[in-house]
Design a protein around this motif. Sequence first.
Motif, PDB file in Angstrom:
ATOM      1  N   ARG A 102     -20.031 -25.313  41.418  1.00  0.00           N
ATOM      2  CA  ARG A 102     -19.384 -25.769  42.658  1.00  0.00           C
ATOM      3  C   ARG A 102     -20.472 -26.193  43.640  1.00  0.00           C
ATOM      4  O   ARG A 102     -21.268 -25.366  44.111  1.00  0.00           O
ATOM      5  CB  ARG A 102     -18.526 -24.665  43.261  1.00  0.00           C
ATOM      6  CG  ARG A 102     -18.070 -24.985  44.689  1.00  0.00           C
ATOM      7  CD  ARG A 102     -17.008 -24.050  45.198  1.00  0.00           C
ATOM      8  NE  ARG A 102     -15.714 -24.326  44.569  1.00  0.00           N
ATOM      9  CZ  ARG A 102     -14.544 -24.080  45.161  1.00  0.00           C
ATOM     10  NH1 ARG A 102     -14.506 -23.571  46.363  1.00  0.00           N
ATOM     11  NH2 ARG A 102     -13.418 -24.331  44.539  1.00  0.00           N
ATOM     12  N   VAL A 103     -20.539 -27.484  43.920  1.00  0.00           N
ATOM     13  CA  VAL A 103     -21.500 -28.004  44.903  1.00  0.00           C
ATOM     14  C   VAL A 103     -20.963 -27.718  46.295  1.00  0.00           C
ATOM     15  O   VAL A 103     -19.859 -28.137  46.647  1.00  0.00           O
ATOM     16  CB  VAL A 103     -21.732 -29.510  44.703  1.00  0.00           C
ATOM     17  CG1 VAL A 103     -22.623 -30.051  45.813  1.00  0.00           C
ATOM     18  CG2 VAL A 103     -22.355 -29.778  43.326  1.00  0.00           C
ATOM     19  N   ALA A 113     -25.678 -25.306  45.575  1.00  0.00           N
ATOM     20  CA  ALA A 113     -24.502 -25.139  44.723  1.00  0.00           C
ATOM     21  C   ALA A 113     -24.353 -23.691  44.288  1.00  0.00           C
ATOM     22  O   ALA A 113     -25.313 -22.905  44.326  1.00  0.00           O
ATOM     23  CB  ALA A 113     -24.611 -26.047  43.496  1.00  0.00           C
ATOM     24  N   LEU A 114     -23.129 -23.349  43.878  1.00  0.00           N
ATOM     25  CA  LEU A 114     -22.836 -22.028  43.314  1.00  0.00           C
ATOM     26  C   LEU A 114     -22.499 -22.190  41.835  1.00  0.00           C
ATOM     27  O   LEU A 114     -21.733 -23.098  41.468  1.00  0.00           O
ATOM     28  CB  LEU A 114     -21.631 -21.384  44.010  1.00  0.00           C
ATOM     29  CG  LEU A 114     -21.735 -21.052  45.492  1.00  0.00           C
ATOM     30  CD1 LEU A 114     -20.414 -20.435  45.962  1.00  0.00           C
ATOM     31  CD2 LEU A 114     -22.880 -20.095  45.749  1.00  0.00           C
ATOM     32  N   PHE A 249     -29.049 -22.276  31.222  1.00  0.00           N
ATOM     33  CA  PHE A 249     -29.033 -23.594  30.594  1.00  0.00           C
ATOM     34  C   PHE A 249     -27.778 -24.369  31.004  1.00  0.00           C
ATOM     35  O   PHE A 249     -27.854 -25.561  31.331  1.00  0.00           O
ATOM     36  CB  PHE A 249     -29.095 -23.448  29.066  1.00  0.00           C
ATOM     37  CG  PHE A 249     -30.474 -23.160  28.541  1.00  0.00           C
ATOM     38  CD1 PHE A 249     -31.281 -24.182  28.057  1.00  0.00           C
ATOM     39  CD2 PHE A 249     -30.973 -21.859  28.521  1.00  0.00           C
ATOM     40  CE1 PHE A 249     -32.554 -23.920  27.570  1.00  0.00           C
ATOM     41  CE2 PHE A 249     -32.236 -21.587  28.032  1.00  0.00           C
ATOM     42  CZ  PHE A 249     -33.037 -22.618  27.550  1.00  0.00           C
ATOM     43  N   LYS A 250     -26.637 -23.692  30.995  1.00  0.00           N
ATOM     44  CA  LYS A 250     -25.379 -24.369  31.350  1.00  0.00           C
ATOM     45  C   LYS A 250     -25.418 -24.856  32.801  1.00  0.00           C
ATOM     46  O   LYS A 250     -24.979 -25.971  33.103  1.00  0.00           O
ATOM     47  CB  LYS A 250     -24.202 -23.413  31.140  1.00  0.00           C
ATOM     48  CG  LYS A 250     -22.838 -24.097  31.169  1.00  0.00           C
ATOM     49  CD  LYS A 250     -22.655 -25.061  30.004  1.00  0.00           C
ATOM     50  CE  LYS A 250     -21.231 -25.605  29.958  1.00  0.00           C
ATOM     51  NZ  LYS A 250     -21.078 -26.637  28.907  1.00  0.00           N
ATOM     52  N   GLY A 251     -25.946 -24.044  33.693  1.00  0.00           N
ATOM     53  CA  GLY A 251     -26.068 -24.443  35.089  1.00  0.00           C
ATOM     54  C   GLY A 251     -27.015 -25.612  35.271  1.00  0.00           C
ATOM     55  O   GLY A 251     -26.759 -26.528  36.069  1.00  0.00           O
ATOM     56  N   VAL A 426     -27.212 -21.089  43.356  1.00  0.00           N
ATOM     57  CA  VAL A 426     -27.061 -19.655  43.616  1.00  0.00           C
ATOM     58  C   VAL A 426     -26.100 -19.092  42.573  1.00  0.00           C
ATOM     59  O   VAL A 426     -25.000 -19.622  42.396  1.00  0.00           O
ATOM     60  CB  VAL A 426     -26.525 -19.393  45.033  1.00  0.00           C
ATOM     61  CG1 VAL A 426     -26.350 -17.889  45.267  1.00  0.00           C
ATOM     62  CG2 VAL A 426     -27.469 -19.986  46.076  1.00  0.00           C
ATOM     63  N   LEU A 427     -26.527 -18.053  41.886  1.00  0.00           N
ATOM     64  CA  LEU A 427     -25.662 -17.432  40.898  1.00  0.00           C
ATOM     65  C   LEU A 427     -24.628 -16.563  41.602  1.00  0.00           C
ATOM     66  O   LEU A 427     -24.977 -15.596  42.281  1.00  0.00           O
ATOM     67  CB  LEU A 427     -26.465 -16.579  39.911  1.00  0.00           C
ATOM     68  CG  LEU A 427     -27.523 -17.292  39.067  1.00  0.00           C
ATOM     69  CD1 LEU A 427     -27.953 -16.399  37.905  1.00  0.00           C
ATOM     70  CD2 LEU A 427     -27.034 -18.626  38.545  1.00  0.00           C
ATOM     71  N   GLU A 428     -23.366 -16.931  41.442  1.00  0.00           N
ATOM     72  CA  GLU A 428     -22.284 -16.130  42.015  1.00  0.00           C
ATOM     73  C   GLU A 428     -22.251 -14.770  41.322  1.00  0.00           C
ATOM     74  O   GLU A 428     -22.402 -14.674  40.105  1.00  0.00           O
ATOM     75  CB  GLU A 428     -20.962 -16.853  41.809  1.00  0.00           C
ATOM     76  CG  GLU A 428     -19.763 -16.118  42.370  1.00  0.00           C
ATOM     77  CD  GLU A 428     -18.460 -16.699  41.847  1.00  0.00           C
ATOM     78  OE1 GLU A 428     -17.668 -17.146  42.680  1.00  0.00           O
ATOM     79  OE2 GLU A 428     -18.244 -16.686  40.628  1.00  0.00           O
TER      80      GLU A 428
END
Length: 482
Positions: A102-103, A113-114, A249-251, A426-428
């Motif tokens: 989520r940007v 982004a999250l 990697f996915k992020g 940022v990792l939620e």
Amino acid sequence: MKYFSTRGAAHAAPKSFLDILLAGLADDGGLYLPTEYPQVTAAELSAWRGLSYADLAFEIIRKFADDIPADDLHAITRRVYTPEVYRNVRDGENAADITPLRVLGEEGGTTLALLALSNGPTLAFKDMAMQLIGALFEYALARTGQHLNILGATSGDTGSAAEYAMRGRKGVKVFMLSPKGKMSAFQTAQMFSLQDPNIFNLAVEGVFDDAQDIVKAVSNDPAFKAKWAIGTVNSINWARVVAQVVYYFKGYFAATKANDERVSFTVPSGNFGNICAGHIARMMGLPVARLVCATNENDVLDEFFRTGSYRPRKGAETWHTSSPSMDISKASNFERFVFDLFGRDADEFRRTWVKIDSEGSFTLDEEMRARIRDEFGFASGRSSHEDRLATIRDIDARYGVVVDTHTADGIKAAREQLEPGIPMIVLETALPAKFTETIEQALGRPAPRPQGFEHLEGLPQRFDVLPADTEAVKAYIVKHAT
């Protein structure tokens, strides 16, 4: 792929992934690491960019778990990482993405982004690894006909994620320690309301570090550990950490268009397991510019990255805060990073690490501090209760997004480390419903709840209270073990 202990690398025979999967701590008290980090090629990065989460998880984890037949591992990742399991997405997000990006907007000349990691059954990022661990445990136990008694410690999210991943699984019982009265009402209800006969919740009269010390003490008793088949699901378990490597990697793929781009990640940190996975992804070759370690008032790690001094606090010095999952003053996974920092020189590492027990701390010289910053890419930040309230209000007002207290700590630290042109992810940590008391204080309204969690706190609760005493916990396990 073989594994060895941070404390006995020169002396013990290397082990396979399945050898260490159920073990947690090594017998010498160290943490397992692979003998080398597998490297990801440019061709692999390109090939992986369009994969589903389940298939990406297979490609990454197979590099660390090559003793599991490929077809078996692929079937496990495809069974675990499905939109049916990770369905608690926000409006406008696709559950099939598993970890949608989520940007929020443009700040400081770059994208903020999250990475949504809280769509699983317990609404916290721990589900991302724990659901896989549950499936791997069941697979390994079925192959050998063994049983397992899992002993864990939680400051809030690990416990519920582990229990929901293990509930009803054959051959497994879970004994989860948590600090009495130190979790949010939602976290407490989520764990203590489980009535499954293989789940045991133990409220320890102390803080999280007391509970974690008990887990380590039991794991350091080889005879007891062997007799009662003790395993762990805390992030001291290597499989927990390697499962978390996947979403870096996915992020990265979600935030970039080409593999010559770099991104930075900010990670709310307690036990250093989540950000340790980012360190491993970077060591594998993922183009990561910065790894920002965000802490709350329990700022041992921020102090280390700012000054080079590592000073774990005593139990009474650990503050109870409004981001309680980070109320940790002795970060277990930090040992893995320091071992890498010392070039995996076991003797030099031990000479430094033993100072924690003998002197209460150690301090690195300027050359080492420069390596942490320039070679390993680490930075840090700290947040207070007033900071997180202000961040929650600002993100809601500016972007219409409600974030939990831990993610707010991450955003605050991220904003202090923005670099123009390098996206900051940022990792939620969790959905805000888990900490609605603080959300209501910040916004004047309760946090939104996903469907199915409306009456959680009203459910009957089942737990036992124990003193912060290793022998008391051992006696409880003996009485109730498989």
